[in-house]
Scaffold this motif. Structure first.
Motif, PDB file in Angstrom:
ATOM      1  N   ALA A  44      27.085  34.941  39.713  1.00  0.00           N
ATOM      2  CA  ALA A  44      27.650  35.898  40.672  1.00  0.00           C
ATOM      3  C   ALA A  44      29.118  36.148  40.387  1.00  0.00           C
ATOM      4  N   GLY A  45      29.497  37.418  40.322  1.00  0.00           N
ATOM      5  CA  GLY A  45      30.887  37.798  40.128  1.00  0.00           C
ATOM      6  C   GLY A  45      31.439  38.507  41.351  1.00  0.00           C
ATOM      7  N   ASP A  46      32.164  39.595  41.137  1.00  0.00           N
ATOM      8  CA  ASP A  46      32.798  40.333  42.229  1.00  0.00           C
ATOM      9  C   ASP A  46      32.664  41.824  41.930  1.00  0.00           C
ATOM     10  N   PRO A  47      31.535  42.447  42.315  1.00  0.00           N
ATOM     11  CA  PRO A  47      31.295  43.849  41.960  1.00  0.00           C
ATOM     12  C   PRO A  47      32.389  44.804  42.432  1.00  0.00           C
ATOM     13  N   LEU A  48      32.947  44.592  43.624  1.00  0.00           N
ATOM     14  CA  LEU A  48      33.980  45.499  44.129  1.00  0.00           C
ATOM     15  C   LEU A  48      35.241  45.438  43.268  1.00  0.00           C
TER      16      LEU A  48
ATOM     17  N   HIS B  19      41.087  38.355  38.643  1.00  0.00           N
ATOM     18  CA  HIS B  19      39.872  37.744  38.119  1.00  0.00           C
ATOM     19  C   HIS B  19      38.955  38.792  37.486  1.00  0.00           C
ATOM     20  N   ALA B  20      38.934  39.978  38.072  1.00  0.00           N
ATOM     21  CA  ALA B  20      38.144  41.053  37.469  1.00  0.00           C
ATOM     22  C   ALA B  20      38.683  41.401  36.085  1.00  0.00           C
ATOM     23  N   GLY B  21      39.999  41.401  35.937  1.00  0.00           N
ATOM     24  CA  GLY B  21      40.591  41.621  34.629  1.00  0.00           C
ATOM     25  C   GLY B  21      40.218  40.525  33.648  1.00  0.00           C
ATOM     26  N   ILE B  22      40.161  39.294  34.132  1.00  0.00           N
ATOM     27  CA  ILE B  22      39.792  38.178  33.270  1.00  0.00           C
ATOM     28  C   ILE B  22      38.355  38.319  32.784  1.00  0.00           C
ATOM     29  N   ARG B  23      37.474  38.815  33.637  1.00  0.00           N
ATOM     30  CA  ARG B  23      36.090  38.985  33.196  1.00  0.00           C
ATOM     31  C   ARG B  23      35.984  39.962  32.031  1.00  0.00           C
TER      32      ARG B  23
END
Length: 384
Positions: A16-20, A161-165
């Motif tokens: 699970a990540g962070d779709p938004l 964190h989205a950038g890290i993904r």
């Protein structure tokens, strides 16, 4: 056994990540290209201040659309949790540096992400100051008010964190197959435990008094913060079912996480390097007179007090024998800090002094919020 140690449930958290937040970064990349991404992420590397007016629309939209506190949050418990932290400000910082961080570095799924930074060896103090600043941002009395430090910090972290993904897929192409989604719910929960459950366990391991209700209230702060960080089912931002509800549940989750993810130093060279950096920073924080008197080993002694021999071995360290008198002195000093910690103003000042020492070591003059995922090549090919 509850779901907090159930492999199937934990495997779901790992995917699970962070779709938004991911969608906001994708929009930013599509609308502005690589150069815009690099400039935008500099807005996120400051402290808990709001975004400037000229930040990209994609970032403003995310900050606005993710809202504030869930309706079930009890302000009185947030206040009680903040009080519990203020009472334990000094031991909390010591536990964080001498136990929580090194224990986290035993998990390659975390250190593989941390090691993407090209400044791993050159800027250890900045990285470590950032995690201590997070402790302060969340534990402040006004942190969870509308626009408060905890709320703004959580949203900024989600975007980072989205950038890290995105970056992880470029620099660690095999990561997903081995460890799941980069910065996934399981790893984020384990990081939250470093600031909450492990603080509670460490304070008690030092022999300092901490009532059960104080422990639960301190943990409650971070449980709320975890939900703000996006650890919830998709489309249900107020659902706290993915975050352990009590200290006992947090302990069960963390034990399962360690069993699933921690390795020895041979399989985790980055974890050893991060722990060595951490110890070096603690040694530099000691007053010069302390080091001149031959007490530069005090940080290693703190690690010995707060970590088992097995935990130390996972990051390439061994316990420090002897020094019973110094152990007793350490406990007495920290207990005295608790006694005076009943006065909130003094405790807040004490925490400030500890942080100011870190600032002086880094020679920056201020504590700016910085997460362990900063200083990445956010203008590299992964964003094109």
């Amino acid at each position: 056994m509850s779901k907090w140690s159930d492999r199937t449930f934990l495997d779901g958290l790992r995917q699970a990540g962070d779709p938004l937040a991911d969608a906001a970064v994708a929009r930013l990349r599509d609308e502005g290209g690589a150069r815009a991404v690099g400039a935008a992420f500099r807005h996120l590397q400051g402290n808990a201040t709001p975004l400037p007016a000229d930040a990209p629309d994609a970032l403003h939209a995310f900050m606005r659309d993710t809202g504030g506190l869930p309706p079930w949050v009890q302000p009185s418990r947030l206040q009680a949790g903040s009080d519990a932290f203020l009472k334990n400000a000094l031991p909390s910082v010591i536990v964080l540096l001498a136990s929580s961080l090194p224990r986290g570095y035993a998990a390659p799924c975390l250190t593989q992400i941390l090691s993407i930074s090209r400044n791993l060896e050159r800027h250890p103090y900045e990285r470590l100051m950032g995690v201590v600043q997070l402790l302060v941002n969340v534990s402040d009395h006004r942190a969870f008010l509308d626009g408060g430090n905890a709320i703004v910090t959580a949203k900024k972290l989600r975007l980072l964190h989205a950038g890290i993904r995105v970056i992880a897929d470029e620099y660690r192409p095999d990561y997903r197959a081995q460890y799941g989604v980069p910065v996934n719910h399981e790893d984020m929960l384990a990081t939250i435990m470093a600031f909450s459950y492990l603080l509670v366990a460490g304070i008690r391991r030092l022999g300092l008094p901490l009532a059960d209700q104080e422990a639960e209230d301190l943990y409650y702060l971070w449980r709320v913060f975890a939900v703000l960080m996006g650890i919830h089912p998709p489309g249900a931002p107020h659902d706290d079912s993915l975050v352990p509800a009590t200290v006992a549940e947090a302990g069960e989750f963390y034990a399962a996480y360690v069993a699933r993810n921690n390795t020895g130093p041979e399989e985790n060279a980055y974890g050893v390097t991060l722990t060595e950096d951490n110890l070096a920073m603690m040694e530099q924080l000691l007053p010069p007179i302390t080091r001149l008197c031959g007490l530069g080993f005090a940080p290693h002694l703190c690690m010995t007090e707060l970590m088992s021999a097995e935990e130390l071995a996972r990051v390439g360290f061994s316990p420090m024998p002897g020094h019973r008198l110094l152990r007793r002195v350490l406990t007495l000093v920290l207990r005295a800090g608790q006694w005076t910690g009943h006065h909130d103003a003094f405790s807040a000042h004490l925490a400030h002094l500890v942080l100011q020492g870190m600032v002086e070591v880094d020679r920056r003059g201020e504590v700016a919020f910085s997460v362990p995922f900063d200083r990445l090549d956010l203008q590299g090919p992964a964003f094109r």
